[in-house]
Scaffold this active site. Structure first.
Site, mmCIF file in Angstrom:
data_model
loop_
_atom_site.group_PDB
_atom_site.id
_atom_site.type_symbol
_atom_site.label_atom_id
_atom_site.label_comp_id
_atom_site.label_asym_id
_atom_site.label_seq_id
_atom_site.Cartn_x
_atom_site.Cartn_y
_atom_site.Cartn_z
ATOM 1 N N GLY A 223 5.686 -1.654 15.940
ATOM 2 C CA GLY A 223 6.156 -1.867 15.031
ATOM 3 C C GLY A 223 6.890 -3.017 14.734
ATOM 4 O O GLY A 223 6.539 -3.998 15.202
ATOM 5 N N CYS B 186 2.292 -3.311 21.824
ATOM 6 C CA CYS B 186 2.719 -4.495 20.958
ATOM 7 C C CYS B 186 4.274 -4.095 20.970
ATOM 8 O O CYS B 186 4.762 -4.276 22.005
ATOM 9 C CB CYS B 186 2.328 -4.189 19.652
ATOM 10 N N TYR B 187 5.056 -3.858 19.784
ATOM 11 C CA TYR B 187 6.464 -3.595 19.798
ATOM 12 C C TYR B 187 6.680 -2.726 21.139
ATOM 13 O O TYR B 187 7.958 -3.029 21.829
ATOM 14 C CB TYR B 187 7.061 -2.985 18.674
ATOM 15 N N HIS C 108 -3.559 -4.716 19.933
ATOM 16 C CA HIS C 108 -3.932 -3.252 19.783
ATOM 17 C C HIS C 108 -5.186 -2.746 20.231
ATOM 18 O O HIS C 108 -6.277 -3.004 19.618
ATOM 19 C CB HIS C 108 -3.682 -3.198 18.014
ATOM 20 N N GLU D 247 -6.069 0.407 19.713
ATOM 21 C CA GLU D 247 -6.522 1.294 18.805
ATOM 22 C C GLU D 247 -7.285 0.969 17.647
ATOM 23 O O GLU D 247 -8.109 1.711 17.000
ATOM 24 C CB GLU D 247 -5.634 2.148 18.262
ATOM 25 N N SER E 31 -8.642 26.339 -4.465
ATOM 26 C CA SER E 31 -9.270 25.454 -5.647
ATOM 27 C C SER E 31 -10.518 25.483 -5.388
ATOM 28 O O SER E 31 -11.576 25.203 -6.074
ATOM 29 C CB SER E 31 -8.748 24.064 -5.590
ATOM 30 N N GLY E 32 -11.053 25.606 -4.126
ATOM 31 C CA GLY E 32 -12.343 25.655 -3.567
ATOM 32 C C GLY E 32 -12.724 24.127 -3.170
ATOM 33 O O GLY E 32 -13.662 23.713 -2.498
ATOM 34 N N GLY E 33 -11.607 23.182 -3.131
ATOM 35 C CA GLY E 33 -11.768 22.037 -2.376
ATOM 36 C C GLY E 33 -11.677 22.389 -0.892
ATOM 37 O O GLY E 33 -11.325 23.204 -0.326
ATOM 38 N N VAL E 34 -12.157 21.199 -0.382
ATOM 39 C CA VAL E 34 -12.149 20.941 1.200
ATOM 40 C C VAL E 34 -10.704 21.665 1.713
ATOM 41 O O VAL E 34 -10.656 22.277 2.752
ATOM 42 C CB VAL E 34 -12.430 19.699 1.970
ATOM 43 N N ASP E 35 -9.527 20.890 1.693
ATOM 44 C CA ASP E 35 -8.410 21.421 2.367
ATOM 45 C C ASP E 35 -7.937 22.841 2.078
ATOM 46 O O ASP E 35 -7.425 23.305 2.885
ATOM 47 C CB ASP E 35 -7.426 20.355 1.813
ATOM 48 N N SER E 36 -7.909 23.123 0.686
ATOM 49 C CA SER E 36 -7.348 24.423 0.559
ATOM 50 C C SER E 36 -8.281 25.460 1.381
ATOM 51 O O SER E 36 -7.980 26.583 1.475
ATOM 52 C CB SER E 36 -7.027 24.851 -0.943
ATOM 53 N N SER E 37 -9.811 25.312 1.148
ATOM 54 C CA SER E 37 -10.578 26.027 1.708
ATOM 55 C C SER E 37 -10.326 26.240 3.211
ATOM 56 O O SER E 37 -10.497 27.370 3.827
ATOM 57 C CB SER E 37 -12.001 25.570 1.508
ATOM 58 N N LYS F 235 -8.747 13.684 7.133
ATOM 59 C CA LYS F 235 -10.008 14.543 6.153
ATOM 60 C C LYS F 235 -11.131 14.741 7.187
ATOM 61 O O LYS F 235 -11.373 16.056 7.121
ATOM 62 C CB LYS F 235 -10.424 13.320 5.190
#
Ligand code: XMP
Length: 510
Positions: free
Chosen positions: A55, A82-83, A169, A171, A223-229, A366
């Site tokens: 942070g 870190c913080y 860090h 990560e 919509s047929g997009g990845v997320d809504s599918s 994603k």
């Protein structure tokens, strides 16, 4: 949930979700929560370990974010980054100072291989530093386990209480063995078993959705997009025909796309409604050439169709959305996240009286969404679909949109995509498509003069679609696609390749 849980306490650093992501990648379930959680709330989550994030604050400042001191008494291992490390030192009786020399970027560090976090590592390591403050006095019970030229305690630990602090860090990719260190903390210190997989996660999400929704009805704009599918597949397994998916086919999809979406969802245990609305969209677009006007008309018409369908169903309590983590805007350290006010299909219909929003993907990146889709049995062509704008081919058909121009564009775009896939480039080029310019030029074909459209091919590589490079597609692939398009698609006699990056260009042409 029946798997182990690691809590990431968010102190506002830029890598918070990345930390969670790394932990999940190691097979340990993990969530980011605000630093304001009380020790009692933390205990209720029953974590096997806690990670304090970085942070931008100064730990000894009275107004800086602090952890509930009782958290240190829970007997749960803590890793401060870190913080997070500075805060731990400050709260446990050590001290933090602001040195004259700030350390930033790749830094050489010498470590003590006797520390469990560093077991098996070379003494000299490269780590990523990004801090203005450092720990200058260790709290009682701690020992220093690494140092750099300017940081006396680049790492510290109290093995009896299982508290670890890293000034750098682990990560980020720039820290050479950062993931190995995180792995040691999770598996050797916290006793993680690596019992988390996408399959267990999908089961947990299904249980959560069932609990949230009860016997209510849920509506999803598919919509047929990845997320809504992926949301559709998840909800169909969770609540079957309490779900209705409305797929508005506006006639601006790519070749065969509407049928593909229908084929993927119509056979499932859910109510799937495909609304063939091509005619009404095209008639509203007649004579419209301005790109913004086209977008507006399509957005409005979409909402109207969606509303009509929602009204037919009636009594819908929940609206499901495919919001994923990058869509979630953080409103500052540890504060609860605020969702983008607009829906990616153009705004929520306001007449439907929704009680709640269902957003099962809001903690995922994603590629995690894609992995979940595969786990849920979605076909690759849906899971790996490249982004496709809501207004569809209307913004790739410059000038007025007509049925005839759409047909030409669809065929050309299909051939281009086929050649990219044949060359094995379909996952490395993140978005690629054809644009039918409104320009005509002179050509010659079979001794005949032609006067036909110029088609532009576009291909970009990008990590976030905010900036993008034009893709260096091999000439042979472009040549093959261009030859085929001119020979197989009528009304195109010239092909150009767009070599503009973003900025200054945008990915789409309109
Ligand atoms: P631009 O053209 O702004 O596009 O560089 C960035 C990314 O966003 C996609 N895009 C859209 N997606 N609705 C969407 O859901 C839209 O109206 C829209 N416009 C552009 C574009 O395809 C690219 O991936």
């Amino acid at each position: 949930m029946e798997h182990q849980f690691v809590l990431v306490l968010d102190f506002g650093g830029q890598y918070n979700q990345l930390i969670a992501r790394r932990v999940r990648d190691m097979g340990v379930y993990c969530e980011v929560r605000p630093y304001t959680l009380t020790a009692r709330e933390v205990a209720a989550l029953n974590p096997i370990g806690i990670i304090f994030t970085g942070g931008h604050n100064t730990a000894y400042h009275p107004d800086s974010p602090k952890a509930d001191p009782e958290i240190y008494k829970l007997g749960v291992p803590i890793l401060g980054i870190c913080y997070g490390a500075q805060l731990m030192a400050h709260q446990l009786g050590g001290s933090v100072a602001t040195p004259s020399q700030r350390e930033y970027g790749s830094t050489a560090m010498t470590l003590e291989p006797s520390s469990v976090l560093f077991e098996g590592l070379e003494r000299l390591q490269t780590v990523w530093m990004s801090h203005t403050d450092y720990v200058d006095k260790l709290p009682q019970g701690f020992v220093g386990t690494a140092r750099t030229q300017h940081t006396p305690y680049a790492a510290m630990e109290d093995t009896s209480r299982k508290f670890y602090g890293l000034q750098f860090h682990p990560e980020v990719e720039h820290t050479q063995n950062g993931l190995a260190m995180m792995h040691r903390f999770l598996f050797d210190v916290c006793g993680a078993k690596g019992d988390w997989t996408m399959a267990t996660y999908s089961q947990a999400l299904i249980a959560q959705v069932r609990e949230q929704v009860g016997s209510g009805k849920v509506l999803l704009a598919l919509s047929g997009g990845v997320d809504s599918s992926v949301v559709a597949a998840l909800l169909s397994q969770a609540i079957g025909n309490q779900l209705t998916c409305i797929f508005v086919d506006h006639g601006l999809m790519r070749k065969d796309e509407g049928d593909e979406v229908e084929a993927a969802f119509s056979g499932r245990e859910l109510n799937f409604v495909r609304v063939n609305a091509a005619e009404r969209f095209l008639s509203r677009l007649e004579g419209v050439t301005d790109p913004e006007s086209k977008r507006k008309i399509i957005g409005e018409e979409f909402i109207r169709v969606f509303e009509e369908e929602a009204r037919k169903i009636g009594n819908v309590d929940f609206l499901a959305q495919g919001t994923i983590y990058p869509d979630v805007i953080e409103s500052g350290a540890g504060d609860s996240a605020v969702i983008k006010s607009h829906h990616n299909v153009g705004g929520l219909p306001d007449h439907v009286d929704f009680k709640e929003i269902v957003e099962p993907l809001r903690l995922l990146f994603k590629d995690e969404v894609r992995a979940l889709g595969t786990t849920l049995g979605l076909p690759d062509y849906l899971v790996w679909r490249q982004p496709f704008p809501g207004p569809g081919l209307a913004i790739r058909c410059l000038g007025e949109v007509t049925e005839d121009k759409l047909t030409i564009l669809r065929e050309a775009d299909f051939i281009y995509r086929e050649e990219i896939a044949k060359a094995g480039l379909d996952r490395s080029i993140h978005q690629y498509f054809a644009v039918l310019t409104n320009m005509r030029s002179v050509g010659v074909m079979g001794d005949q003069r032609t006067y036909d459209y110029t088609l532009a091919l576009r291909g970009v590589t990008t990590s976030d679609f905010m900036t993008a490079d034009w893709a260096k597609i091999p000439y042979e692939v472009l040549e093959k696609a261009a030859n085929r398009i001119v020979n197989e698609v009528r009304s195109i006699n010239r092909i150009v390749y767009d070599i503009t990056s973003k900025p200054p260009g945008t990915i789409e042409w309109e």
